[in-house]
Design an enzyme around this catalytic site. Sequence first.
Site, PDB file in Angstrom:
ATOM      1  N   ASN A   9     -48.014   1.481 -58.208  1.00 24.84           N
ATOM      2  CA  ASN A   9     -46.752   2.083 -57.774  1.00 24.84           C
ATOM      3  C   ASN A   9     -46.083   2.627 -59.025  1.00 24.84           C
ATOM      4  O   ASN A   9     -45.519   1.873 -59.815  1.00 24.84           O
ATOM      5  CB  ASN A   9     -45.875   1.004 -57.105  1.00 24.84           C
ATOM      6  N   LYS A  11     -43.506   4.319 -59.374  1.00 22.64           N
ATOM      7  CA  LYS A  11     -42.042   4.395 -59.285  1.00 22.64           C
ATOM      8  C   LYS A  11     -41.578   5.768 -59.786  1.00 22.64           C
ATOM      9  O   LYS A  11     -42.310   6.746 -59.612  1.00 22.64           O
ATOM     10  CB  LYS A  11     -41.398   3.213 -60.019  1.00 22.64           C
ATOM     11  N   HIS A  95     -40.056  -1.367 -50.158  1.00 22.41           N
ATOM     12  CA  HIS A  95     -40.057  -1.908 -51.516  1.00 22.41           C
ATOM     13  C   HIS A  95     -38.672  -2.493 -51.815  1.00 22.41           C
ATOM     14  O   HIS A  95     -37.654  -1.953 -51.367  1.00 22.41           O
ATOM     15  CB  HIS A  95     -40.401  -0.808 -52.531  1.00 22.41           C
ATOM     16  N   GLU A  97     -36.809  -2.311 -54.266  1.00 21.03           N
ATOM     17  CA  GLU A  97     -35.855  -1.376 -54.874  1.00 21.03           C
ATOM     18  C   GLU A  97     -35.215  -0.498 -53.803  1.00 21.03           C
ATOM     19  O   GLU A  97     -34.040  -0.134 -53.910  1.00 21.03           O
ATOM     20  CB  GLU A  97     -36.567  -0.548 -55.965  1.00 21.03           C
ATOM     21  N   GLU A 167     -43.795  -9.377 -52.961  1.00 25.45           N
ATOM     22  CA  GLU A 167     -43.238  -9.091 -54.283  1.00 25.45           C
ATOM     23  C   GLU A 167     -41.936  -9.877 -54.440  1.00 25.45           C
ATOM     24  O   GLU A 167     -40.876  -9.414 -53.988  1.00 25.45           O
ATOM     25  CB  GLU A 167     -42.948  -7.594 -54.416  1.00 25.45           C
ATOM     26  N   GLY A 173     -40.735  -6.292 -62.742  1.00 27.02           N
ATOM     27  CA  GLY A 173     -40.273  -5.646 -63.962  1.00 27.02           C
ATOM     28  C   GLY A 173     -39.583  -6.583 -64.933  1.00 27.02           C
ATOM     29  O   GLY A 173     -38.923  -6.133 -65.868  1.00 27.02           O
ATOM     30  N   SER A 212     -44.862  -8.085 -62.122  1.00 25.52           N
ATOM     31  CA  SER A 212     -45.321  -8.361 -63.494  1.00 25.52           C
ATOM     32  C   SER A 212     -46.802  -8.751 -63.575  1.00 25.52           C
ATOM     33  O   SER A 212     -47.168  -9.622 -64.362  1.00 25.52           O
ATOM     34  CB  SER A 212     -44.434  -9.415 -64.157  1.00 25.52           C
TER      35      SER A 212
END
Length: 249
Positions: A9, A11, A95, A97, A167, A173, A212
């Site tokens: 991904n 991003k 996701h 985010e 996730e 991240g 991560s």
Amino acid sequence: MRQPLVVGNWKMNGSTATIQTLLEQMKQGIGSVERTKVGVCPPFVYLSQVSIALGATNIAWGAQDVSQQAEGAFTGEVAVNMLKDFNCAYVIVGHSERRSLYHESDELVAQKFAAVQAGMMIPILCVGELLEERESGDTENVVKRQLDAVLNLAGIAAFEKAVIAYEPVWAIGTGKTASPQQAQDVHAFIRQQLAKYDNAIADKVQILYGGSVKGSNATELFSMADIDGGLIGGASLKADDFLTICRAG
Ligand code: 13P
């Protein structure tokens, strides 16, 4: 036996030039990946470039999001049929985010999931808890709620042609990976939730871990019984790192 799957991904990263280099390096190295199916999800505007570069390879591509609407006056949105036009195999939905920064609800994510499937592409449904939810012992409740929204709208049969990505938001991240056992526990829980409706589908669905993942921890994570690969952010932007993770599948 579930085939391992590793999806990058990207991003909101990359440019025409950096993506060209990354794709060239991936094409050169992909021969060293034996079992794992590999895919990448670039920003929408690079789908044309990616589809041309990867067209004759066994690397798949997909999108990071999609509209739940079919077409019309929705400025800035991208429809399922547009993604099909570029032969996307996968579309990430929900996701964290998108959920947290753009306030996507469980119901909206479920609508996007259903739209992707109606378009004959494979949704990668992301689920996962925030740090405070883990700390208050709510991980399973949150993941169940996120899954139930999709089950209620699309039904269990929809998971025959879907991928789930667990996730944990606190691991994305941050360099803080869930331990293989922490991830395995939630993956097993997800499979159990689906098995309440259909054992065969629960057994078949690929459940990826994201948060991560690096070359140095992928083997340990992917060796867990219910972890079928990964959804990779930062480490998917460097071909060497990404291919090392792909080889761990
Ligand atoms: P990182 O691998 O950068 O933690 O991101 C994970 C992720 O969000 C993939 O979708």
